[in-house]
Design a protein around this motif. Structure first.
Motif, mmCIF file in Angstrom:
data_model
loop_
_atom_site.group_PDB
_atom_site.id
_atom_site.type_symbol
_atom_site.label_atom_id
_atom_site.label_comp_id
_atom_site.label_asym_id
_atom_site.label_seq_id
_atom_site.Cartn_x
_atom_site.Cartn_y
_atom_site.Cartn_z
ATOM 1 N N PHE A 179 0.852 -1.187 0.000
ATOM 2 C CA PHE A 179 0.000 0.000 0.000
ATOM 3 C C PHE A 179 0.889 1.240 0.000
ATOM 4 N N ASP A 180 1.109 1.799 -1.191
ATOM 5 C CA ASP A 180 2.067 2.889 -1.377
ATOM 6 C C ASP A 180 1.759 4.090 -0.494
ATOM 7 N N HIS A 181 2.830 4.721 -0.020
ATOM 8 C CA HIS A 181 2.776 5.988 0.690
ATOM 9 C C HIS A 181 1.792 5.982 1.856
ATOM 10 N N SER A 182 1.837 4.903 2.618
ATOM 11 C CA SER A 182 1.079 4.840 3.865
ATOM 12 C C SER A 182 1.858 5.577 4.953
ATOM 13 N N VAL A 183 1.133 6.324 5.776
ATOM 14 C CA VAL A 183 1.754 7.116 6.836
ATOM 15 C C VAL A 183 1.359 6.541 8.191
ATOM 16 N N THR A 184 2.354 6.326 9.044
ATOM 17 C CA THR A 184 2.115 5.910 10.421
ATOM 18 C C THR A 184 2.960 6.772 11.335
ATOM 19 N N ALA A 185 2.556 6.859 12.600
ATOM 20 C CA ALA A 185 3.263 7.746 13.524
ATOM 21 C C ALA A 185 3.322 7.128 14.908
ATOM 22 N N GLY A 186 4.254 7.640 15.718
ATOM 23 C CA GLY A 186 4.413 7.167 17.086
ATOM 24 C C GLY A 186 5.495 7.972 17.767
ATOM 25 N N ILE A 187 6.118 7.370 18.753
ATOM 26 C CA ILE A 187 7.180 8.049 19.482
ATOM 27 C C ILE A 187 8.449 7.202 19.487
ATOM 28 N N VAL A 188 9.557 7.852 19.798
ATOM 29 C CA VAL A 188 10.816 7.135 19.996
ATOM 30 C C VAL A 188 10.728 6.418 21.341
ATOM 31 N N SER A 189 10.808 5.098 21.318
ATOM 32 C CA SER A 189 10.695 4.305 22.540
ATOM 33 C C SER A 189 12.034 4.146 23.257
ATOM 34 N N ALA A 190 13.106 4.114 22.492
ATOM 35 C CA ALA A 190 14.449 3.969 23.071
ATOM 36 C C ALA A 190 15.462 4.303 21.980
ATOM 37 N N ILE A 191 16.668 4.594 22.385
ATOM 38 C CA ILE A 191 17.752 4.827 21.434
ATOM 39 C C ILE A 191 18.927 3.938 21.800
ATOM 40 N N ASP A 192 19.831 3.778 20.830
ATOM 41 C CA ASP A 192 21.033 2.967 21.032
ATOM 42 C C ASP A 192 20.714 1.523 21.400
ATOM 43 N N ARG A 193 19.678 0.969 20.780
ATOM 44 C CA ARG A 193 19.347 -0.431 21.006
ATOM 45 C C ARG A 193 20.311 -1.327 20.237
ATOM 46 N N THR A 194 20.762 -2.394 20.879
ATOM 47 C CA THR A 194 21.587 -3.397 20.216
ATOM 48 C C THR A 194 20.748 -4.639 19.982
ATOM 49 N N LEU A 195 20.714 -5.102 18.738
ATOM 50 C CA LEU A 195 19.984 -6.312 18.391
ATOM 51 C C LEU A 195 20.972 -7.430 18.086
#
Length: 471
Positions: A179-195
């Protein structure tokens, strides 16, 4: 009567207060309409096509070639019905997202979006479709750069991902499920996450709804600037579950610039095996706080050994930047150019000391490269391989072997179940010592029978059967 009027006045007051509160809350919530209108033209849909070999549908049950119920009757020689052998090559298509970083046609996306693609097609916001070429990709950071032949393309503004703060509003534009050009939004939950297996990327974690097809698309801050590339989700269902991860744009652009200018990604290399510092370990080393990266082993031929580092040293800082935990060290070293001198602050024998180390060039297994052909004999197997360093072999407990860097989806190795990241230990009962020996061995492999291949994957050994169809 007066009592009823008092109650009515009280309810009116409460209603007015509630409406005022709701209005204030509405004013606090961000409005993304201007952001989307400005940014949408620079976001693209990416579709890829690759040729794959059909698999025998009677293989691959539970990781085994023959189901146990059939093995009881037929042993390992399960009869393949007519028409159910190795099928003819057929096209497989996939979708992803990307965004334009220069008006002359350079586009950023994820490496996994275009991995193994034979054809790449970019669809712009104005519905134009343009063929794209892969400039280069880097598996370690999951960044790829594409190029289309067009001028005056709409570009996106790039932000500074180092300025992101937890709780900040962000938005994504992409093509989930096509579905082209779908927009979603939220907040930054954490930074510098290591996976796991992503030591070089300090991921941005968000609660923005990201689904298959969003990969490679941009993550925006409220200023309409790209601060990340949406790359991964944590899911047990295959869809969004509230945990999304984006590559910081500062990391991605460093990789993209190297791919565009040099055709490969070079990273600093220290040549150490590290582990976290637990509270008990910190106490045993005479430290007040459990932080830093503990050196468990060194490559005897690496820069760390040459510069005087020792097993048992705990690295606390790199050029003044704190190493809060072991996952921080690979990022600090990896983003430093090979040949650079770095000042390490470390703990040794209960005392702090400084040491200057000249970084080496990360071995080939860590480099992202521009699109190049593989050795003909490795191509015969349908794989590209890289060498293992001494420290990695010691960690895995093996004497030889090579790492599978990539697998041709239409090749013999893919049909056998070989995956990128596997360690190739032996073929046809012959141990693999290095890449050059593998090339020699590949020339001699038979085509009239399947040969056993021993792999090392996720901490365990397994065998697969490899069958070549010809030279």
């Amino acid at each position: 009567m007066m009592r009823m009027l008092r109650h009515f006045s009280l309810w009116m007051l409460l209603a007015v207060t509630l409406m005022a509160w709701q209005g204030a809350m509405a004013r606090e919530l961000p409005d993304f309409t201007e952001l989307v209108e400005e940014a949408a033209p620079g976001v693209v849909n990416i579709s890829t096509t690759r040729m794959v070999q059909s698999r025998n549908p009677f293989q691959g049950f539970g990781g085994e070639e023959v189901p146990e119920i059939f093995r009881h009757f037929f042993g390992d020689r399960f009869p393949v019905p007519p028409g159910h052998g190795a099928g003819k090559p057929h096209e497989r298509q996939s979708l992803g997202s990307g965004f334009i970083i220069s008006d002359d046609g350079y586009i950023m996306t994820n490496a996994h979006v275009v991995d193994g693609a034979d054809e790449i097609l970019v669809r712009l916001n104005d519905r134009r479709e343009l063929p794209a070429e892969l400039v280069g990709s880097d598996e370690r950071t999951d960044v790829a750069v594409l190029k289309v032949n067009s001028d005056d393309l709409p570009t996106l503004r790039l932000g500074d991902s180092d300025d992101l703060k937890v709780g900040e509003w962000v938005a994504a534009i992409g093509s989930p499920f096509g579905f082209d050009h779908s927009v979603t939004a939220g907040i930054v939950s954490a930074i510098d996450r290591t996976l796991p297996r992503d030591a070089y990327v300090p991921f941005i974690q968000t609660d923005v709804a990201i689904n298959p097809g969003n990969s490679g698309g941009p993550l925006f801050n409220l200023e309409g600037e790209v601060v990340g590339i949406n790359s991964q989700i944590f899911t047990r269902s295959g869809g969004f579950m509230g945990l999304s991860f984006a590559i910081p744009i500062n990391v991605a652009m460093d990789v993209a610039d190297q791919l565009r200018n040099d055709g490969e990604v070079r990273r600093g290399w220290l040549g150490v095996m590290i582990q976290p510092v637990s509270r008990d370990l910190a106490e045993s080393f005479g430290m007040d706080d459990p932080r830093g990266a503990l050196i468990a082993d060194l490559d005897p031929d690496g820069p760390a050994a040459a510069g005087g580092l020792q097993a048992g040293d705990i690295i606390l800082e790199v050029d003044g930047a704190r190493v809060d935990d072991s996952s921080t060290l690979p990022r600090l070293i990896g983003r430093t150019a090979p040949g650079s001198d770095v000042e390490l602050e470390l703990m040794r024998d209960g005392k702090r000391r400084s040491l200057e180390i000249t970084l080496g060039d990360w071995p080939e297994s860590g480099r992202g490269t521009a699109d190049k052909g593989h050795d003909s004999q490795q191509a015969r197997l349908g794989i590209a391989v890289t060498e293992l360093d001494v420290a990695e072999r010691k960690r895995l407990g093996i004497e030889g072997g090579v790492r599978i860097a990539s697998v041709d989806p239409s090749g013999a190795a893919a049909a056998a179940g070989v995956q990128a990241g596997d360690i190739l230990v032996s073929i046809d009962h012959q141990a693999i010592t290095d890449a050059s020996q593998l090339v020699s061995l590949a020339r001699e492999l038979p085509t009239d029978r399947a040969v056993p291949v021993r792999l090392y994957r996720d901490g365990r050994s397994l065998f697969v059967a490899l069958r070549l169809t010809g030279d």
